[in-house]
Scaffold this motif. Structure first.
Motif, PDB file in Angstrom:
ATOM      1  N   ALA A 299       8.117  -3.523   4.342  1.00 39.74           N
ATOM      2  CA  ALA A 299       8.555  -4.799   3.578  1.00 39.74           C
ATOM      3  C   ALA A 299       7.361  -5.642   3.535  1.00 39.74           C
ATOM      4  N   GLY A 300       6.627  -5.718   4.560  1.00 40.93           N
ATOM      5  CA  GLY A 300       5.579  -6.794   4.670  1.00 40.93           C
ATOM      6  C   GLY A 300       3.866  -6.258   4.242  1.00 40.93           C
ATOM      7  N   ILE A 301       3.884  -4.976   4.077  1.00 36.84           N
ATOM      8  CA  ILE A 301       2.854  -4.261   3.771  1.00 36.84           C
ATOM      9  C   ILE A 301       2.661  -4.476   2.031  1.00 36.84           C
ATOM     10  N   PRO A 302       1.438  -5.073   1.661  1.00 39.89           N
ATOM     11  CA  PRO A 302       1.021  -5.199   0.170  1.00 39.89           C
ATOM     12  C   PRO A 302       0.735  -3.943  -0.285  1.00 39.89           C
ATOM     13  N   ALA A 303       0.902  -4.022  -1.856  1.00 40.61           N
ATOM     14  CA  ALA A 303       0.976  -2.729  -2.632  1.00 40.61           C
ATOM     15  C   ALA A 303      -0.149  -2.020  -2.364  1.00 40.61           C
ATOM     16  N   HIS A 304      -1.610  -2.359  -2.244  1.00 37.11           N
ATOM     17  CA  HIS A 304      -2.535  -1.513  -2.057  1.00 37.11           C
ATOM     18  C   HIS A 304      -2.918  -1.153  -0.784  1.00 37.11           C
ATOM     19  N   ARG A 305      -1.798  -1.191   0.394  1.00 38.77           N
ATOM     20  CA  ARG A 305      -1.993  -0.650   1.682  1.00 38.77           C
ATOM     21  C   ARG A 305      -0.468   0.450   1.628  1.00 38.77           C
ATOM     22  N   ARG A 306       0.129   0.586   0.531  1.00 35.63           N
ATOM     23  CA  ARG A 306       1.429   1.546   1.057  1.00 35.63           C
ATOM     24  C   ARG A 306       1.272   2.840   0.765  1.00 35.63           C
ATOM     25  N   ASN A 307       0.006   3.222   0.148  1.00 39.17           N
ATOM     26  CA  ASN A 307      -0.292   4.770  -0.022  1.00 39.17           C
ATOM     27  C   ASN A 307       1.020   5.405  -1.023  1.00 39.17           C
ATOM     28  N   ILE A 308       1.244   4.547  -2.133  1.00 37.43           N
ATOM     29  CA  ILE A 308       2.121   5.179  -3.055  1.00 37.43           C
ATOM     30  C   ILE A 308       1.212   5.335  -4.430  1.00 37.43           C
ATOM     31  N   GLY A 309       1.442   6.324  -4.990  1.00 40.16           N
ATOM     32  CA  GLY A 309       0.959   6.563  -6.415  1.00 40.16           C
ATOM     33  C   GLY A 309       1.865   6.236  -7.409  1.00 40.16           C
TER      34      GLY A 309
END
Lengths: 270, 361
Positions: free
Chosen positions: B69-79
């Protein structure tokens, strides 16, 4: 038949009007530049003979040379100050959803609509007290006040051309805000930033009103020296200096044209 | 099977508008899940919550069991592949694909090698130095896909990936995307409003309706056993007939306006009460024969109708027929040579008890 004539007539009028405007705007240039090549000591048009002696006189005169260098120094420093501050301001205005945003934008752009003479008097009074009048710093700060709105306008226009989801895509691909700014936003803003820089340079380069108030004998810009030269005695040197001002300005505008977004052309050719 | 991503009771409101309520999903490693639904049904909002572009008001988002929840988009490791691809216009195809590797601090040579390899996988090995504006729609799509896969993300999100392509290209890209994502064993969530695309590509489909999940299941489950009339109507084509249900012993009797259906009680959904119901039957589950005007009770699981229109589809015929109560049903006729069903003739459409679904009215 009638319709075709009436449709064509306004177009012919339009072309004529544009031609008249262009001629009106360019007329001084077509007079000043030939005059600078006069072979006699008079601002005569059409010029008598052809010589470069007034350009030589300009370069030989230590006052003109000093003023040229002062103008160049002030203009370049104004570019650095107004481009960095103006770009930052444009980005902040673009990205924030502050309630005060419209008011803030109006405030930052207000030098565009304030009469320059009013600005000049105000700036002179304040700067005199701050001991900035008559200094290079004072000139740079005052010119930046005029130039920052132009940078904001140019960069804001460029910001609106960037698809909004590119920054999102960049974040989604793992780039933090700093990398996104330097690798994605800034390169795409480059045409806007360059245009802003050139406008800032030109603003400072031919600014006369505020500069007259803020100049001192040791720090005079070219337009100020031209102004005092015109008052004390008309020499074709002034035409030569004027031509140099015009040419440098024209080179700046050509630069903006050469560096406009590459997309605009390539899309058409592909 | 481990679960790659879990959505637990996610909710999101925009002002007074409840965009999402109580979305729970469990995504398996390597699964291809499609979030399907009409526009405004909440599927894109869900995608943005997963990507980290929006924050949920309620619920939890777990990636491999860890709350993100608290992790910003650029640290989520999602493509992520955007609908308009969002390729960086000032970078070549190669630099676009190398960009996420650069963000991860991978050295220049290594990222070039991996980006080149990835572009080879999507069959663009010959266009490495092209800029996005020099690529066709399908090629941009491949670059965007390569860019989203090159760093081996936990989950790949596809936002209307084929929306900008023309129909023929769409069909071939569907299979191409499947081939590529399968090859990497990627866990994929795709968003679309195209039910055909969802049926072709998905391991499972999550069907959204008005901010909630209408049904989650395999394409076959959604098609053959829709949970309600919305699902039946949205996935594939269906004939929905109002009727009344009564149970008699082991048999369920569904009585409509001028027709009767009988089926074993165990074919009914759990909790379905006697009374007003809807009978759903797919156009291809109906067989046409000549009308015979026999009494309703003697011919259960069929209905008499008048042919109104015969549509030639090339590979099949589609017959539109009107029921006595005025509503229109559609019947798929696989044999294009059966031209005997001319308009205004009376026909009988019959079905197997196994092919109908009784839904809550």
């Amino acid at each position: 038949m009638v319709a075709r004539i009436s449709a064509k007539l306004p177009k012919a009028l339009f072309v004529l009007l544009i031609a008249a405007i262009v001629a009106f705007l360019l007329f001084p240039v077509f007079v000043v530049i030939p005059i600078s090549f006069n072979d006699i000591n008079d601002l005569r048009f059409p010029p008598v003979g052809f010589s470069l002696r007034w350009y030589e006189a300009f370069m030989a005169d230590p006052f003109w040379k000093a003023a040229f260098l002062t103008s160049l120094q002030v203009a370049l420093m104004t570019v650095v100050a107004s481009v960095s501050l103006g770009t930052a301001a444009a980005l902040a205005l673009f990205m924030s959803d502050l309630r005060l945003k419209p008011a803030l934008r109006l405030f930052l752009l207000s030098p565009l609509v304030t009469p320059v003479i009013v600005l000049a008097i105000g700036i002179f009074m304040v700067f005199s007290r701050w001991k900035l009048a008559g200094t290079i710093t004072g000139l740079v700060v005052a010119h930046s006040v005029l130039a920052i709105p132009l940078v904001i306008v140019a960069v804001t226009a460029a910001l609106h051309t960037i698809p909004p989801n590119l920054a999102m895509a960049s974040a989604g691909l793992g780039a933090g805000p700093v990398r996104t700014f330097f690798r994605i936003r800034l390169p795409l803003l480059k045409p806007g930033v360059v245009a802003g820089a050139v406008f800032a340079f030109i603003t400072s380069w031919d600014e006369a009103v505020i500069s007259i108030f803020l100049s001192s004998p040791s720090h005079r810009t070219l337009p100020v020296l031209i102004w005092s030269g015109v008052r004390t005695g008309l020499s074709p040197v002034i035409a030569a200096v004027g031509s140099i001002l015009i040419i440098i300005t024209a080179v700046g505008l050509a630069l903006v044209y050469a560096l406009r977004p590459a997309d605009a052309d390539n899309r058409q050719s592909l | 099977m481990t679960s790659a991503l879990q959505l637990e009771g996610l909710g999101k409101s925009f002002g007074h508008f409840r965009a999402l309520h109580d979305i729970s999903l469990d995504l398996q490693q390597g699964e291809f899940l499609t979030m399907l639904g009409p526009s405004g049904s909440g599927k894109t909002t869900t995608l943005q919550l997963i990507a980290g572009f929006l924050q949920p008001d309620r619920g939890r988002l777990l990636m491999k069991g860890r709350d993100i929840a608290g992790i910003p988009a650029h640290r989520r490791n999602i493509g992520m592949v955007f609908q308009d691809y969002a390729l960086f216009p000032h970078m070549t195809a190669l630099d676009n694909v190398a960009f996420p590797l650069e963000s991860r601090g991978i050295g220049k040579l290594e990222r070039r090698r991996r980006a080149e390899e990835m572009l080879g996988v999507v069959n663009l090995g010959h266009l490495l130095d092209r800029y996005p504006r020099q690529l066709s729609g399908g090629q941009k799509q491949r670059v965007a896909l390569a860019r989203a896969l090159v760093y081996d993300p936990e989950v790949v999100l596809l936002d209307e990936p084929l929306g900008a392509l023309d129909k023929k290209l769409r069909t071939s890209m569907q299979l191409e995307i499947l081939r590529i994502t399968r090859r990497f064993g990627a866990t994929v969530i795709s968003v679309t409003h195209d039910q055909e695309e969802a049926l072709v590509m998905s391991d499972r489909i999550a069907l959204f309706s008005q901010g909630a999940l209408a049904q989650v299941g395999t394409p076959k489950e959604l098609y053959a056993k829709p949970a309600n009339a919305f699902v039946a109507d949205f996935v594939g084509e269906s004939n929905l007939l109002p009727a009344e249900l009564t149970r008699a012993g082991g048999e369920a009797v569904v009585k409509g306006d001028g027709w009767l259906a009988k089926l074993p009680v165990d074919r009914l959904a759990v909790g379905l009460a006697d009374g007003q119901v809807t009978l759903m039957v797919r156009p291809e589950a109906l067989r046409l024969s000549a009308g015979d005007a026999s009494p309703v009770a003697q011919r259960p699981n069929s209905i008499e109708a008048t042919v109104k229109q015969v549509v030639y589809l090339g590979s099949a015929l589609r017959v539109h027929a009107q029921l006595p109560n005025g509503s229109i049903i559609q019947i798929a006729v696989p044999d294009v040579r059966s031209l005997s069903f001319v308009p205004e003739t009376t026909v009988r459409a019959s079905w197997d008890a196994d092919d109908v679904v009784i839904l809550q009215a």
